[in-house]
Design a protein around this motif. Structure first.
Motif, short mmCIF file in Angstrom:
data_model
loop_
_atom_site.label_atom_id
_atom_site.label_comp_id
_atom_site.label_asym_id
_atom_site.label_seq_id
_atom_site.Cartn_x
_atom_site.Cartn_y
_atom_site.Cartn_z
N LEU A 137 21.87 -31.24 -39.95
CA LEU A 137 21.57 -30.32 -38.81
C LEU A 137 20.31 -29.20 -38.97
N ASP A 138 20.42 -29.05 -40.38
CA ASP A 138 19.05 -27.99 -40.69
C ASP A 138 17.76 -28.87 -40.80
N ALA A 139 17.75 -30.02 -40.97
CA ALA A 139 16.59 -30.79 -41.00
C ALA A 139 16.16 -30.95 -39.60
N ALA A 140 17.39 -31.08 -38.75
CA ALA A 140 16.75 -31.26 -37.17
C ALA A 140 16.27 -30.12 -36.90
N ASP A 141 16.80 -29.01 -37.13
CA ASP A 141 16.43 -27.52 -36.84
C ASP A 141 14.87 -27.51 -37.06
N ARG A 142 14.64 -27.97 -38.48
CA ARG A 142 13.23 -27.91 -38.98
C ARG A 142 12.21 -28.78 -38.01
N GLY A 143 12.74 -29.96 -37.80
CA GLY A 143 11.98 -30.85 -36.62
C GLY A 143 11.79 -30.00 -35.63
N ALA A 144 12.90 -29.43 -34.79
CA ALA A 144 12.53 -28.68 -33.60
C ALA A 144 11.55 -27.79 -34.04
N ASP A 145 11.56 -26.77 -35.05
CA ASP A 145 10.47 -25.78 -35.20
C ASP A 145 9.22 -26.41 -35.20
N VAL A 146 8.79 -27.59 -35.93
CA VAL A 146 7.45 -27.93 -35.94
C VAL A 146 6.81 -28.68 -34.67
N CYS A 147 8.10 -28.95 -33.79
CA CYS A 147 7.48 -29.44 -32.35
C CYS A 147 6.47 -28.51 -31.67
N VAL A 148 6.39 -27.25 -32.15
CA VAL A 148 5.52 -26.29 -31.49
C VAL A 148 4.20 -26.77 -31.93
N ASP A 149 4.11 -27.38 -33.05
CA ASP A 149 2.70 -27.94 -33.53
C ASP A 149 2.21 -29.23 -32.90
N ILE A 150 3.20 -30.14 -32.52
CA ILE A 150 2.82 -31.35 -32.39
C ILE A 150 1.89 -31.51 -31.37
N VAL A 151 1.96 -30.80 -30.15
CA VAL A 151 0.78 -31.22 -29.12
C VAL A 151 -0.43 -30.92 -29.43
N GLY A 152 -0.65 -29.63 -30.24
CA GLY A 152 -1.85 -29.11 -30.83
C GLY A 152 -2.39 -30.43 -31.79
N GLU A 153 -1.72 -30.60 -32.66
CA GLU A 153 -2.20 -31.68 -33.66
C GLU A 153 -2.53 -32.97 -33.00
N ALA A 154 -1.75 -33.45 -32.07
CA ALA A 154 -2.30 -34.68 -31.42
C ALA A 154 -3.21 -34.59 -30.47
N GLN A 155 -3.54 -33.37 -29.72
CA GLN A 155 -4.52 -33.33 -29.07
C GLN A 155 -5.97 -33.21 -30.02
N ASN A 156 -5.83 -32.47 -31.32
CA ASN A 156 -7.05 -32.29 -32.03
C ASN A 156 -7.38 -33.58 -32.70
N LEU A 157 -6.11 -34.46 -32.89
CA LEU A 157 -6.53 -36.05 -33.51
C LEU A 157 -7.31 -36.76 -32.52
N ILE A 158 -6.61 -36.46 -31.31
CA ILE A 158 -7.46 -37.31 -29.91
C ILE A 158 -9.07 -36.86 -29.73
N ALA A 159 -9.15 -35.53 -30.05
CA ALA A 159 -10.34 -35.01 -29.83
C ALA A 159 -11.50 -35.61 -30.92
N SER A 160 -10.88 -35.53 -32.10
CA SER A 160 -11.41 -36.09 -33.44
C SER A 160 -11.94 -37.53 -33.22
N VAL A 161 -10.91 -38.36 -32.82
CA VAL A 161 -11.11 -39.87 -32.55
C VAL A 161 -12.28 -39.90 -31.28
N ALA A 162 -12.17 -39.04 -30.41
CA ALA A 162 -13.04 -39.34 -29.31
C ALA A 162 -14.47 -38.64 -29.72
N SER A 163 -14.39 -37.83 -30.55
CA SER A 163 -15.83 -37.54 -30.98
C SER A 163 -16.33 -38.42 -31.86
N LEU A 164 -15.69 -39.09 -32.69
CA LEU A 164 -15.97 -40.07 -33.72
C LEU A 164 -16.70 -41.37 -32.86
N ILE A 165 -15.83 -41.64 -31.73
CA ILE A 165 -16.19 -42.76 -30.93
C ILE A 165 -17.91 -42.76 -30.47
#
Length: 649
Positions: A167-195
């Motif tokens: 349960l605590d591990a799942a709570d930690r996973g829920a906490d980091v969800c706040v970062d996942i969209v920002g990290e994903a879009q930063n990764l997409i931006a880097s890939v797009a710039s690289l291309i």
């Protein structure tokens, strides 16, 4: 607060208990799987994580996600356009002709560069705004999903070793969800710039791009290794962090404040907190040093690779294999490609680490920690008869059988009392009757239907329970009685239940009556005594329109007058319900139609109050005599001033 541990062969702390050993081995296998993850595995997994991130966002706000992706694509196109325009600008400025003519030829390219840069800045602001708006909403939804999964778990989950860690591990996973969209879009931006930048660089000279990719790989290896180390350290310290959280709660909550002071436990608890904190710091320090070593090696290797790239470019220009204008443009392209590669490595490692936490979250959601409710779908009516047949129950974390071979029944309109010494199985049996637990063997049947086959939520709608440790909700007095489920006639039903339980006197003294907030820690809130809270707990059970009423030590905190009122009204309450009364106060069970005496999980006696009291040598009569006999107690102390006057009367 934590399970006893022993040292395993490899030096890792392993639990003693057999159930916890299984949990530890399962978690250890998961850790070994994570340790085996490679850069290739990360690269293969990143697209899945990006899709998962945007699916989470898509469920929350489709328009924002669509706009975010469109902005990323447009930003990448503008980046490539700007780099191509840079090549034209450099070629025009370093070409033959007068300065004025050079500037005239370069002007269109300069305008394109400026327009692309300005547009990308605006798009960047838009992307950041959307991410800031979307991320907290995703995190809240992830937390709500964990809460829903927790409610959907069997009550026995809390008695199972390892569940709280999951349960605590799942709570930690829920906490980091706040970062996942920002990290994903930063990764997409880097890939797009690289291309875009890679395309320009390939046009300038095809040798530069593979060299630059090779230069970035060591940093990629290092970032994945560091992310893995940090995740494993966090996973290994879940138990310690839960202990610290519990200690913080016990130290500062009002419920324990008087005992911390009167028992002088402050220093003791603080030392426990510091001890666990030091252990946590040691683990974090080891992980930080290990990550630092890996990162330094990766940075050094990347620096050497970057030097090789620049040396190759200088060689190409100096040998005439690349013109000076192309070399100048290559400088800009190399910078863009290098930034993109480092972004992919860095954001990819961050997303990869977040993804590992997210795995804990999604696994818990899929199974509720392995304890998801999996019962039948039959909707029960208010029960006319609840029968226990050859019942056996053992708690998951205990080898001892709590109940063994129990047979009994209770019918609508009947009051059944369960009595016995501590540990005899009374409360466990009450939880099985109310469907909170399922039998290990045997059955509990509501009107002939096994509780395993009944819809659990529909069953619990037919149950009203006053447990020994009742909840003191930080809600209004009204909500503490209705529990968010008001009757058709509203406050009239609330007041009837309050009158029957003696809580009407409590309500009358509150500043705002039923609308008073019962939480002194909030502005305008009021505090109640233990006895007043118990009256409310009984009122909420009386208010609930349920077919089974379970009262577990319902008057432990009440004064004699309030206790008498409860049992005087209990017969009227029982007319349309089956009532199960659990109590140690044997004078109170005189109201019961039948009494069942339990000992070590078995039925020892059964009968009416008069029958059991009359049975000399029986356990009930023994307990009755012990509770009422006072002749064997020490004599009253004689005051020194009255030594010659006989005992004080």
């Amino acid at each position: 607060m934590s399970a006893p541990t022993q040292q395993s062969a490899d030096g890792v702390n392993a639990p003693d208990d057999a159930d916890e050993e299984l949990t530890w081995l399962a978690d250890r296998r998961r850790i070994e799987t994570i340790e085996a993850i490679s850069v290739g595995a990360m690269a293969r997994r990143l697209p899945t994580l990006v899709v998962r991130a945007f699916r989470l966002g898509w469920r929350i706000d489709r328009f924002s996600v669509a706009l975010l992706l469109a902005c990323q694509v447009l930003s990448a196109v503008l980046g490539a356009t700007g780099l191509l325009a840079t090549t034209g600008t450099i070629a025009a400025l370093f070409g033959p002709g007068r300065v004025g003519d050079k500037l005239a030829h370069a002007a269109p390219s300069i305008l394109v560069i400026a327009a692309a840069a300005g547009a990308r800045s605006l798009l960047g602001i838009t992307i950041r705004t959307i991410t800031i708006h979307l991320s907290p909403r995703i995190s809240r939804e992830a937390e709500a999903a964990v809460l829903r999964a927790t409610v959907a778990a069997e009550l026995t989950a809390y008695d199972t070793a390892g569940y709280n860690d999951e349960l605590d591990a799942a709570d930690r996973g829920a906490d980091v969800c706040v970062d996942i969209v920002g990290e994903a879009q930063n990764l997409i931006a880097s890939v797009a710039s690289l291309i875009g930048a890679a395309g320009v660089l390939t046009v300038l000279h095809p040798l530069l791009l593979p060299l630059l990719v090779l230069a970035a790989l060591p940093q990629g290896f290092a970032s994945v290794r560091a992310a893995r180390v940090q995740f494993l350290a966090n996973r290994a310290t879940i138990g310690d962090r839960r202990i610290m959280a519990n200690l913080r709660w016990y130290i500062h909550v009002k419920r324990n404040a008087d005992q911390i002071r009167s028992d002088t436990m402050g220093d003791f608890l603080l030392e426990k907190y510091e001890h666990v904190g030091r252990r946590l710091d040691a683990t974090s320090r080891r992980a930080a040093l290990q990550s630092a070593r890996v990162s330094v090696l990766g940075a050094a290797a990347t620096g050497l690779g970057t030097a090789l790239v620049w040396a190759a470019m200088l060689w190409l220009v100096s040998t005439g294999r690349m013109g000076l204008p192309q070399g100048g443009a290559a400088v800009f392209a190399l910078g863009a490609v290098g930034t993109s590669l480092h972004g992919i490595v860095g954001y990819g490692a961050d997303l990869f680490r977040t993804g590992m936490y997210l795995d804990d979250w999604s696994t818990f959601l899929d199974t509720a920690g392995g304890h998801r409710l999996q019962r039948g779908d039959r909707v029960p009516e208010p029960p006319r008869r609840i029968a226990v047949e050859d019942l056996r129950y053992a708690y998951p974390s205990s080898e001892r059988t709590a109940l063994d071979g129990v047979n009994l029944h209770v019918e609508r309109g009947e009051i059944l009392a369960l009595v016995g010494e501590n540990g005899s199985g009374k409360t466990t049996l009450a939880k099985l009757l109310s469907g909170l637990y399922l039998p290990t063997a045997g059955s509990v049947r509501w009107d002939g239907h096994d509780t395993r086959d009944l819809d659990p939520h529909a069953l619990w709608h037919q149950v009203a329970v006053v447990p020994q440790d009742y909840a003191r909700w930080p809600l209004t007095c009204r909500d503490n009685i209705t529990l968010g489920q008001p009757a058709a006639d509203g406050d009239a039903a609330v007041l009837r239940a309050a009158e029957a339980s003696g809580a009407a006197e409590v309500v009358a003294k509150l500043r705002r009556g039923l609308s008073t907030l019962l939480a002194v820690e909030w502005m305008g809130g009021e505090e109640l005594s233990g006895g007043q809270w118990q009256r409310l707990a009984i009122a909420r059970a009386f208010h609930r329109e349920a077919g089974l009423l379970v009262l577990d030590e319902p008057t432990a905190a009440l004064d004699p007058r309030a206790e008498h009122r409860i049992f005087r009204n209990l017969r009227a309450v029982a007319q349309e319900r089956a009532v199960v009364l659990v109590t140690h106060r044997l004078t109170n069970v005189a109201v019961a139609d039948r009494i069942v005496v339990l000992e070590d999980g078995r039925v020892l006696q059964e009968g009416t109050f008069s029958e059991l009291v009359a049975e000399k040598g029986g356990r009930f009569r023994e307990l009755w005599d012990l509770q009422n006999e006072r002749s064997g107690l020490p004599a009253q102390r004689v005051s020194p001033s009255c030594e010659n006057e006989g005992p004080v009367r």
